[in-house]
Write a protein that holds these residues in place. Structure first.
Motif, mmCIF file in Angstrom:
data_model
loop_
_atom_site.group_PDB
_atom_site.id
_atom_site.type_symbol
_atom_site.label_atom_id
_atom_site.label_comp_id
_atom_site.label_asym_id
_atom_site.label_seq_id
_atom_site.Cartn_x
_atom_site.Cartn_y
_atom_site.Cartn_z
ATOM 1 N N ASP A 1 1.893 -6.568 -12.044
ATOM 2 C CA ASP A 1 0.868 -5.900 -11.241
ATOM 3 C C ASP A 1 1.066 -6.036 -9.735
ATOM 4 O O ASP A 1 0.419 -5.334 -8.959
ATOM 5 C CB ASP A 1 -0.513 -6.451 -11.595
ATOM 6 C CG ASP A 1 -0.958 -6.038 -12.985
ATOM 7 O OD1 ASP A 1 -0.408 -5.052 -13.513
ATOM 8 O OD2 ASP A 1 -1.854 -6.688 -13.543
ATOM 9 N N TYR A 2 1.931 -6.968 -9.294
ATOM 10 C CA TYR A 2 2.059 -7.243 -7.866
ATOM 11 C C TYR A 2 3.519 -7.351 -7.452
ATOM 12 O O TYR A 2 4.378 -7.738 -8.231
ATOM 13 C CB TYR A 2 1.383 -8.584 -7.506
ATOM 14 C CG TYR A 2 -0.099 -8.622 -7.759
ATOM 15 C CD1 TYR A 2 -0.995 -8.153 -6.815
ATOM 16 C CD2 TYR A 2 -0.604 -9.156 -8.933
ATOM 17 C CE1 TYR A 2 -2.353 -8.202 -7.035
ATOM 18 C CE2 TYR A 2 -1.958 -9.213 -9.169
ATOM 19 C CZ TYR A 2 -2.827 -8.729 -8.212
ATOM 20 O OH TYR A 2 -4.171 -8.776 -8.440
ATOM 21 N N PHE A 3 3.780 -7.036 -6.169
ATOM 22 C CA PHE A 3 5.030 -7.390 -5.516
ATOM 23 C C PHE A 3 4.810 -8.777 -4.921
ATOM 24 O O PHE A 3 3.914 -8.958 -4.102
ATOM 25 C CB PHE A 3 5.375 -6.425 -4.377
ATOM 26 C CG PHE A 3 5.729 -5.042 -4.822
ATOM 27 C CD1 PHE A 3 6.885 -4.818 -5.554
ATOM 28 C CD2 PHE A 3 4.937 -3.959 -4.483
ATOM 29 C CE1 PHE A 3 7.242 -3.529 -5.943
ATOM 30 C CE2 PHE A 3 5.277 -2.679 -4.874
ATOM 31 C CZ PHE A 3 6.425 -2.473 -5.607
ATOM 32 N N ILE A 4 5.607 -9.759 -5.309
ATOM 33 C CA ILE A 4 5.454 -11.110 -4.799
ATOM 34 C C ILE A 4 6.294 -11.243 -3.535
ATOM 35 O O ILE A 4 7.524 -11.166 -3.583
ATOM 36 C CB ILE A 4 5.889 -12.169 -5.848
ATOM 37 C CG1 ILE A 4 5.189 -11.937 -7.189
ATOM 38 C CG2 ILE A 4 5.646 -13.579 -5.328
ATOM 39 C CD1 ILE A 4 3.695 -12.021 -7.147
ATOM 40 N N GLY B 1 -4.221 -5.143 1.752
ATOM 41 C CA GLY B 1 -3.407 -5.094 0.547
ATOM 42 C C GLY B 1 -2.806 -6.399 0.068
ATOM 43 O O GLY B 1 -2.121 -6.412 -0.932
ATOM 44 N N PHE B 2 -3.032 -7.513 0.764
ATOM 45 C CA PHE B 2 -2.480 -8.786 0.322
ATOM 46 C C PHE B 2 -3.524 -9.584 -0.444
ATOM 47 O O PHE B 2 -4.715 -9.527 -0.149
ATOM 48 C CB PHE B 2 -2.006 -9.633 1.509
ATOM 49 C CG PHE B 2 -0.643 -9.261 2.006
ATOM 50 C CD1 PHE B 2 0.482 -9.547 1.263
ATOM 51 C CD2 PHE B 2 -0.482 -8.625 3.222
ATOM 52 C CE1 PHE B 2 1.743 -9.216 1.710
ATOM 53 C CE2 PHE B 2 0.770 -8.293 3.693
ATOM 54 C CZ PHE B 2 1.888 -8.589 2.925
ATOM 55 N N SER B 3 -3.044 -10.348 -1.421
ATOM 56 C CA SER B 3 -3.895 -11.300 -2.133
ATOM 57 C C SER B 3 -3.029 -12.495 -2.523
ATOM 58 O O SER B 3 -1.807 -12.416 -2.512
ATOM 59 C CB SER B 3 -4.541 -10.662 -3.357
ATOM 60 O OG SER B 3 -3.566 -10.167 -4.225
ATOM 61 N N VAL B 4 -3.676 -13.588 -2.868
ATOM 62 C CA VAL B 4 -2.964 -14.793 -3.279
ATOM 63 C C VAL B 4 -3.311 -15.047 -4.733
ATOM 64 O O VAL B 4 -4.489 -15.144 -5.088
ATOM 65 C CB VAL B 4 -3.345 -16.006 -2.400
ATOM 66 C CG1 VAL B 4 -2.585 -17.239 -2.841
ATOM 67 C CG2 VAL B 4 -3.071 -15.717 -0.940
ATOM 68 N N ILE B 5 -2.291 -15.136 -5.576
ATOM 69 C CA ILE B 5 -2.514 -15.314 -7.010
ATOM 70 C C ILE B 5 -1.645 -16.448 -7.537
ATOM 71 O O ILE B 5 -0.547 -16.670 -7.037
ATOM 72 C CB ILE B 5 -2.204 -14.019 -7.789
ATOM 73 C CG1 ILE B 5 -0.818 -13.516 -7.463
ATOM 74 C CG2 ILE B 5 -3.233 -12.950 -7.518
ATOM 75 C CD1 ILE B 5 -0.347 -12.420 -8.355
ATOM 76 N N LEU C 1 1.984 -14.998 -2.474
ATOM 77 C CA LEU C 1 1.369 -14.015 -1.590
ATOM 78 C C LEU C 1 1.834 -12.660 -2.098
ATOM 79 O O LEU C 1 3.036 -12.377 -2.116
ATOM 80 C CB LEU C 1 1.808 -14.255 -0.151
ATOM 81 C CG LEU C 1 1.222 -13.335 0.911
ATOM 82 C CD1 LEU C 1 -0.293 -13.500 0.981
ATOM 83 C CD2 LEU C 1 1.839 -13.621 2.254
ATOM 84 N N ALA C 2 0.907 -11.852 -2.562
ATOM 85 C CA ALA C 2 1.277 -10.656 -3.303
ATOM 86 C C ALA C 2 0.621 -9.404 -2.730
ATOM 87 O O ALA C 2 -0.457 -9.458 -2.145
ATOM 88 C CB ALA C 2 0.867 -10.821 -4.757
#
Length: 150
Positions: free
Chosen positions: A13-16, A97-101, A118-119
């Motif tokens: 789901d994310y680009f890391i 558009g950034f989130s931390v997962i 950081l994705a």
């Protein structure tokens, strides 16, 4: 290092962009439960408040012999990061558009560590491109394998 749990959906789901290693503040029964592999990272994320980072929605099943010492399975748990790392991640999350997962939980020298990333979220067409690339690579590998046999 022994990986205890992995968030496979995160890389889909994310680009890391970047990864960090963080400690996590746990109580004793949670550590015992994690060592048994009774945790789930699905739908978990990192939030910031009061200059600290917290992991939310990480489910750690109650320890069977924990009786009154068990905690709430979905409680917020503090991440142990350097102040400059927290400030950098908080600034990046404020950008669009950034989130931390969390990506994985593992043991490192008997300590429980969390790998966070950081994705940036993927769009539907990005996911389709990844699937198409994976299929093409699989077909190429299969063709080379058959060619080497014959």
């Amino acid at each position: 290092m022994k990986t205890l749990s992995e968030n496979r959906k995160a890389r889909h789901d994310y680009f890391i962009e970047e990864t960090y290693e963080a400690g996590i503040a746990l109580c004793g029964t949670e550590v015992k439960s994690i060592r048994k592999g009774a945790l789930n990272l699905k739908d978990s994320f990192v939030s910031f408040s009061g200059g600290e980072a917290f992991i939310k929605n990480m489910h750690i099943s109650p320890y069977e012999q924990g009786n009154i010492f068990n905690r709430d399975p979905l409680r917020d748990r503090r991440l142990l990061l350097h102040k400059r790392e927290i400030n950098y991640l908080y600034g990046a999350v404020k950008q669009k558009g950034f989130s931390v997962i969390p990506l994985s939980v593992y043991l490192k020298d008997s300590l429980v560590k969390v790998q966070i990333g950081l994705a940036r979220g993927k769009k539907l067409y990005d996911k389709r491109n990844d699937i198409a690339e994976r299929d093409a690579k699989r077909n190429i590998d299969r063709a080379l394998k058959e060619r080497n046999r014959g």
